[in-house]
Design an enzyme around this catalytic site. Structure first.
Site: not given
Length: 491
Positions: A177, A252, A286, A385
């Site tokens: 997906k 991850e 990331c 983040e």
């Protein structure tokens, strides 16, 4: 451009007929409508993948045969690389040279795992030496089964390759997906796999929302392994859901990666790598080295040079020549990044440059690259983040202080250090609590090397042989080899 779901080797409309719009982040215009899968479509895809794995023999093919399919997919990507890169720009917003590099890397990923698939044939088993010579034992690697892969929007095709290529090489079948915001190149991957003759059910690609289609993949009992790249909160939910069926999981997740620059570093080289570490892909990375620590002796000079060069970055549509910073991927992402900058201001940070929409851009999710100074160590800007072109920078005095500040994070995906003193650089690299460490650079990523993080940045490793092992189980086979009866019960 394709718009249907790819299930069991066929293009099909979603069972409930749902759709979602694809928005060009440079213009804010809807450029296509694609299918939105629901749980019913996921069930059909998982059943197809299950049959391909359990009955049709995909895992029983030799590694060499699977490698032929992988190389055909790599060739298919390269044959239309420029077109796919352009589609990536329209869908994601990144500059064309970056997208072109990503698509080339995706093709290389399929080639790399083709080679590892062949190596599985060369090393089918490991003989185990036992203390009891009445027995012989070996360990063999086998594919886990059906893998459910859910990928993010920052590197659409490349993240698909990172999961699909090793899974197919290992002998798994896949239900993929892509992110709702950036699904177009994943659909191109389906078309390329179809042209390569990949057997029905081996790769299924479903577009749609994470909350509906993604959740259905996570919850489906026919899925043996979940591979996810994305945010920490979603990763935590996936891990909790997977616990119900003891599904194998690799995650991850996010990062807030530090970049430590010592006083002996060349300032221009440091500025170049600092910028590459945070402004590449609009900072939507990331592993972005978004916390920069500079030794006090050069801090002011480096900061002045960094602001000067940051203000020169050409902002624009990713298809325009010379563009180095495109729009953020969506209105929501733009608003979240703007909110993070405003929150940093309220906490006491100084916006040294950027932080606003660039002049002349009335449409598109554009943001000037931003540098924050005086950022409190307990503020969200330093701790969380942001996932945009926003850099936090502060001075430090000693090596010990730099290491302490660098490691003071719940994340541990990546870290970087810059120094002309090799011994010091290696010492600091060893002290970082991070899964990926760069010396005198930031962000180089190679298919051959492991990728993944410590702490809340994830579980498991992608890329290299480690990525293949994500999709393999280890089986012990032990045989009684003597003619002498065991004789425990029957004497």
């Amino acid at each position: 451009m394709r718009s249907e779901l790819y299930i069991d080797g066929r293009w099909v409309k979603p069972i409930k007929g749902g759709t979602c719009d694809v928005v060009n982040p440079a213009t804010e215009e809807v450029m296509q409508t694609i299918a939105a899968a629901t749980a019913e479509d996921v069930d059909a895809a998982v059943k197809a993948a299950r049959r391909a794995f359990d009955k049709d023999g995909w895992p029983k093919l030799s590694g060499a045969r699977r490698a032929q399919y992988l190389r055909a997919i790599a060739s298919g990507i390269r044959a239309r690389q420029a077109d796919i890169a352009r589609l990536e720009v329209l869908d994601n917003g990144k500059p064309f040279p970056e997208a072109d590099w990503d698509i080339a890397d995706a093709a290389g990923c399929f080639d790399f795992y083709a080679g590892l698939a062949e190596q599985l044939d060369n090393n089918p088993e490991e003989i185990i030496t036992l203390a009891d010579d009445r027995f012989a034992s070996k360990a063999v690697k086998e594919p886990i089964g059906v893998a459910g892969a859910i990928i993010p929007w920052n590197y659409p095709l490349l993240m698909a390759a990172w999961k699909v290529a090793p899974a197919l090489a290992a002998g798994c079948t896949v239900v993929l997906k892509p992110a709702e915001l950036t699904s177009l190149t994943a659909l191109e991957l389906a078309a390329i796999a179809d042209e390569a003759g990949l057997p029905p059910g081996v790769l299924n690609i479903l577009t749609g929302s994470g909350s509906i289609a993604g959740q259905a993949i996570i919850d489906h009992k026919g899925v043996d392994k979940l591979a996810f790249t994305g945010s920490g909160p979603v990763g935590s939910k996936i891990m909790a859901a997977a616990a119900r069926d003891i599904k194998r999981v690799s995650l991850e997740l996010g990062g807030k990666s530090p970049f430590v620059v010592f006083e002996d570093a060349d300032i221009d080289e440091a500025v170049e790598w600092i910028m590459f570490g945070i402004f590449w892909n609009q900072g939507q990375v990331c592993s972005a080295t978004s916390r920069v620590l500079v030794q006090k002796a050069i801090y002011q000079r480096l900061l002045a040079r960094l602001i000067e060069e940051t203000n020169k970055i050409k902002i624009g549509n990713g298809l325009e020549e010379g563009t180095l910073l495109g729009p953020l991927v969506s209105k929501r992402q733009y608003e979240q990044v703007i909110a993070a900058i405003e929150s940093a201001r309220r906490a006491g940070a100084t916006v040294a440059c950027g932080g606003t929409r660039p002049e002349g851009f009335d449409k598109g999710y554009y943001l000037r690259p931003t540098i924050l100074t005086d950022v409190p160590l307990d503020s969200d800007a330093w701790v969380e983040e942001i996932f945009g072109p926003v850099l936090c920078i502060r001075p430090f005095e000693t090596e010990e202080e730099a290491i302490e500040l660098a490691n003071d994070s719940r994340f541990g995906l990546a870290a970087a250090v810059m120094s002309k003193d090799d011994a010091r650089a290696e010492r600091v690299a060893a002290a970082f609590r991070a899964g990926i460490v760069w010396i005198n650079c930031s962000q180089p990523t190679f298919t051959e090397a492991p990728w993944g993080g410590y702490k809340e940045s994830g579980i498991g490793r992608e890329l290299g042989r480690w990525g293949l092992e994500n999709y393999l189980e280890t089986k012990q086979i032990t045989k009684y080899v003597t003619d002498k009866p065991w004789g425990w019960y029957i004497k």
